[in-house]
Design a protein around this motif. Structure first.
Motif, PDB file in Angstrom:
ATOM      1  N   THR A  32       0.835  -1.208   0.000  1.00  0.00           N
ATOM      2  CA  THR A  32       0.000   0.000   0.000  1.00  0.00           C
ATOM      3  C   THR A  32       0.865   1.251   0.000  1.00  0.00           C
ATOM      4  N   MET A  33       1.954   1.250   0.751  1.00  0.00           N
ATOM      5  CA  MET A  33       2.843   2.404   0.748  1.00  0.00           C
ATOM      6  C   MET A  33       3.591   2.520  -0.580  1.00  0.00           C
ATOM      7  N   LEU A  34       3.997   1.377  -1.156  1.00  0.00           N
ATOM      8  CA  LEU A  34       4.646   1.415  -2.462  1.00  0.00           C
ATOM      9  C   LEU A  34       3.704   1.998  -3.507  1.00  0.00           C
ATOM     10  N   LEU A  35       2.468   1.540  -3.529  1.00  0.00           N
ATOM     11  CA  LEU A  35       1.503   2.062  -4.487  1.00  0.00           C
ATOM     12  C   LEU A  35       1.263   3.549  -4.260  1.00  0.00           C
ATOM     13  N   SER A  36       1.226   3.960  -3.000  1.00  0.00           N
ATOM     14  CA  SER A  36       1.037   5.385  -2.702  1.00  0.00           C
ATOM     15  C   SER A  36       2.160   6.218  -3.310  1.00  0.00           C
ATOM     16  N   ILE A  37       3.404   5.773  -3.108  1.00  0.00           N
ATOM     17  CA  ILE A  37       4.548   6.505  -3.656  1.00  0.00           C
ATOM     18  C   ILE A  37       4.477   6.564  -5.177  1.00  0.00           C
ATOM     19  N   LEU A  38       4.152   5.435  -5.806  1.00  0.00           N
ATOM     20  CA  LEU A  38       4.136   5.373  -7.260  1.00  0.00           C
ATOM     21  C   LEU A  38       2.984   6.160  -7.866  1.00  0.00           C
ATOM     22  N   ILE A  39       1.869   6.233  -7.157  1.00  0.00           N
ATOM     23  CA  ILE A  39       0.691   6.868  -7.728  1.00  0.00           C
ATOM     24  C   ILE A  39       0.663   8.385  -7.515  1.00  0.00           C
ATOM     25  N   LEU A  40       1.407   8.871  -6.536  1.00  0.00           N
ATOM     26  CA  LEU A  40       1.398  10.308  -6.255  1.00  0.00           C
ATOM     27  C   LEU A  40       1.844  11.158  -7.449  1.00  0.00           C
ATOM     28  N   PRO A  41       2.974  10.840  -8.090  1.00  0.00           N
ATOM     29  CA  PRO A  41       3.345  11.665  -9.251  1.00  0.00           C
ATOM     30  C   PRO A  41       2.363  11.553 -10.405  1.00  0.00           C
ATOM     31  N   ILE A  42       1.681  10.412 -10.530  1.00  0.00           N
ATOM     32  CA  ILE A  42       0.678  10.246 -11.584  1.00  0.00           C
ATOM     33  C   ILE A  42      -0.508  11.165 -11.311  1.00  0.00           C
ATOM     34  N   LEU A  43      -0.958  11.204 -10.061  1.00  0.00           N
ATOM     35  CA  LEU A  43      -2.049  12.103  -9.694  1.00  0.00           C
ATOM     36  C   LEU A  43      -1.642  13.562  -9.890  1.00  0.00           C
ATOM     37  N   LYS A  44      -0.400  13.874  -9.562  1.00  0.00           N
ATOM     38  CA  LYS A  44       0.075  15.245  -9.731  1.00  0.00           C
ATOM     39  C   LYS A  44       0.065  15.657 -11.202  1.00  0.00           C
ATOM     40  N   LYS A  45       0.507  14.752 -12.076  1.00  0.00           N
ATOM     41  CA  LYS A  45       0.600  15.060 -13.502  1.00  0.00           C
ATOM     42  C   LYS A  45      -0.749  15.024 -14.205  1.00  0.00           C
ATOM     43  N   LYS A  46      -1.626  14.119 -13.773  1.00  0.00           N
ATOM     44  CA  LYS A  46      -2.821  13.825 -14.566  1.00  0.00           C
ATOM     45  C   LYS A  46      -4.117  14.409 -14.005  1.00  0.00           C
ATOM     46  N   SER A  47      -4.038  15.178 -12.929  1.00  0.00           N
ATOM     47  CA  SER A  47      -5.238  15.886 -12.457  1.00  0.00           C
ATOM     48  C   SER A  47      -5.258  17.261 -13.124  1.00  0.00           C
ATOM     49  N   PRO A  48      -6.439  17.833 -13.358  1.00  0.00           N
ATOM     50  CA  PRO A  48      -6.538  19.122 -14.047  1.00  0.00           C
ATOM     51  C   PRO A  48      -5.834  20.245 -13.286  1.00  0.00           C
ATOM     52  N   VAL A  49      -5.335  21.208 -14.013  1.00  0.00           N
ATOM     53  CA  VAL A  49      -4.678  22.356 -13.407  1.00  0.00           C
ATOM     54  C   VAL A  49      -5.647  23.065 -12.462  1.00  0.00           C
ATOM     55  N   GLY A  50      -5.167  23.322 -11.251  1.00  0.00           N
ATOM     56  CA  GLY A  50      -6.001  24.002 -10.265  1.00  0.00           C
ATOM     57  C   GLY A  50      -6.867  23.087  -9.431  1.00  0.00           C
ATOM     58  N   LEU A  51      -6.908  21.794  -9.806  1.00  0.00           N
ATOM     59  CA  LEU A  51      -7.683  20.811  -9.044  1.00  0.00           C
ATOM     60  C   LEU A  51      -6.741  19.703  -8.597  1.00  0.00           C
ATOM     61  N   PRO A  52      -6.297  19.707  -7.355  1.00  0.00           N
ATOM     62  CA  PRO A  52      -5.334  18.697  -6.913  1.00  0.00           C
ATOM     63  C   PRO A  52      -5.911  17.290  -6.996  1.00  0.00           C
TER      64      PRO A  52
ATOM     65  N   SER B  97      14.090  10.283  -6.761  1.00  0.00           N
ATOM     66  CA  SER B  97      13.565  11.057  -7.893  1.00  0.00           C
ATOM     67  C   SER B  97      12.070  11.315  -7.735  1.00  0.00           C
ATOM     68  N   ILE B  98      11.353  10.285  -7.282  1.00  0.00           N
ATOM     69  CA  ILE B  98       9.901  10.440  -7.107  1.00  0.00           C
ATOM     70  C   ILE B  98       9.599  11.472  -6.042  1.00  0.00           C
ATOM     71  N   LEU B  99      10.236  11.350  -4.884  1.00  0.00           N
ATOM     72  CA  LEU B  99       9.992  12.295  -3.810  1.00  0.00           C
ATOM     73  C   LEU B  99      10.466  13.692  -4.180  1.00  0.00           C
ATOM     74  N   GLY B 100      11.555  13.771  -4.955  1.00  0.00           N
ATOM     75  CA  GLY B 100      12.020  15.067  -5.434  1.00  0.00           C
ATOM     76  C   GLY B 100      11.015  15.724  -6.358  1.00  0.00           C
ATOM     77  N   PHE B 101      10.405  14.927  -7.237  1.00  0.00           N
ATOM     78  CA  PHE B 101       9.376  15.449  -8.142  1.00  0.00           C
ATOM     79  C   PHE B 101       8.168  15.945  -7.364  1.00  0.00           C
ATOM     80  N   LEU B 102       7.821  15.226  -6.292  1.00  0.00           N
ATOM     81  CA  LEU B 102       6.665  15.630  -5.498  1.00  0.00           C
ATOM     82  C   LEU B 102       6.929  16.939  -4.773  1.00  0.00           C
ATOM     83  N   LYS B 103       8.168  17.195  -4.433  1.00  0.00           N
ATOM     84  CA  LYS B 103       8.515  18.432  -3.742  1.00  0.00           C
ATOM     85  C   LYS B 103       8.566  19.633  -4.681  1.00  0.00           C
ATOM     86  N   THR B 104       8.762  19.351  -5.978  1.00  0.00           N
ATOM     87  CA  THR B 104       8.921  20.433  -6.951  1.00  0.00           C
ATOM     88  C   THR B 104       7.623  21.180  -7.145  1.00  0.00           C
ATOM     89  N   ALA B 105       7.684  22.495  -7.070  1.00  0.00           N
ATOM     90  CA  ALA B 105       6.468  23.312  -7.240  1.00  0.00           C
ATOM     91  C   ALA B 105       5.965  23.241  -8.673  1.00  0.00           C
TER      92      ALA B 105
END
Length: 344
Positions: free
Chosen positions: A153-173, A336-344
């Protein structure tokens, strides 16, 4: 609204005080009738039965455009999907295979999400296990409750976070909601002083059938406390939700004999229905906003974490668990994943 980390830890005993309050004196809250998920895409793990299936149904009732049913058995998933398609013919409902006992399956599932979905708004990680007999995953060698409820579950959470960040509409987290358990408050976590910590769960002599479920869920709370510090709520809102004590699920399906009879009687008297339980998922993933980022949601409200997490010892164990877990995931580039998540 006060954050979970800032709330004072609970001091009342879980049984009977908090349990009675939760189960008998808390009024369910359902989303506003105006809730509209048109054009949105969601996935729910473990959604062919019980809470996951009811959660899928409720999402579709709010006009969700596309639903991914993530299950271990494609055949069982298709049975659930077929029934849902009859109820909601305007929605796209797909069954994707996800075996939470296998790291390879988790990674393949996340890679497919990244490759095939042009949009992803909501991920609800509901899949869980409550096995009372000691057994290990043939794929990883880890005790199965630990593997499914915590590690995968934690592995999936880490892997899915950047996907949600990239693939959700701008302005809607994007939204990531992880199902935990109110029983985590009662976790004994007897092996917390073992060094290293994670291998101690794989020892049959340290296995406690009456504590493994709540402890495995508690580990997730320790990890998410730290993970959410690295994620902006402007990108993905991450929270944990406790549905309460629920009847109509298959979580304790391996329990038999007199224990099963007693448990079923107790459920009849005190448990919430899957409809009420699943509404906590919808509340956490759809209704609650950025104020819930990094929080535990209990009874449709922001609640404190388990008391142990506020102690000096708890902070030490939390950091050690974090480091061991990231080391366990050395087959992915967590930096790299956590770094991407930190990037504004």
């Amino acid at each position: 609204m006060t954050h979970s980390k800032e709330l004072p830890p609970l001091t009342s005993p879980f049984f009977p005080n908090l349990f009675i309050k939760n189960q008998f004196f808390t009024k369910p809250r359902f989303p506003p009738h105006s809730t509209n998920l048109s054009d949105q895409v969601a996935l729910v793990t473990g959604s062919n039965t019980g809470l996951g299936l009811e959660c899928a149904r409720q999402l579709l009732s709010y006009k969700l455009s596309r639903l991914i049913i993530a299950v271990r058995s494609s055949a069982k998933g298709e049975i659930a999907a077929s029934n849902l398609r009859k109820q909601y013919p305007k929605s796209i409902i797909e069954v994707w295979v996800l075996d939470m006992s296998s790291y390879d399956s988790v990674r393949a599932f996340a890679a497919r999400l990244d490759k095939e979905l042009p949009r992803l708004d909501v991920a609800i990680l509901n899949a869980g296990m409550g096995r009372s007999a000691f057994s290990t995953s043939p794929d990883t060698g880890h005790e199965e409750n630990l593997q499914v409820n915590y590690l995968s579950t934690m592995l999936l959470s880490i892997l899915i976070l950047p996907i949600l960040k990239k693939k959700s509409p701008v302005g809607l987290p994007g939204r990531l909601t992880i199902v935990t358990s109110m029983l985590s408050i009662t976790a004994k976590f007897a092996n917390k002083s073992e060094v290293p910590l994670l291998p101690a769960f794989d020892r049959a002599d340290l296995f406690d059938p009456y504590d493994i479920y709540q402890t495995s869920k508690f580990l997730g709370q320790l990890f998410i406390w730290k993970l959410t510090d690295m994620v902006s709520a402007d990108d993905v809102v991450v929270n944990l939700v406790e549905p309460g004590f629920i009847k109509g699920t298959e979580l304790q399906r391996d329990i038999s004999g007199i224990t099963r009879i007693i448990l079923n009687l107790f459920k009849t008297i005190s448990a919430r229905s899957v409809k009420v339980g699943a509404s906590t998922y919808i509340d956490a993933a759809i209704v609650k906003g950025k104020e819930s980022h990094g929080c535990v949601l209990t009874n449709w409200d922001i609640a404190p974490y388990a008391p142990f997490q506020y102690t000096a010892e708890g902070k030490i164990i939390m950091n050690r668990l974090w480091e061991e877990t990231l080391k366990e995931f050395n087959f992915i580039d967590t930096n790299s994943i956590l770094g991407f998540l930190k990037t504004a």
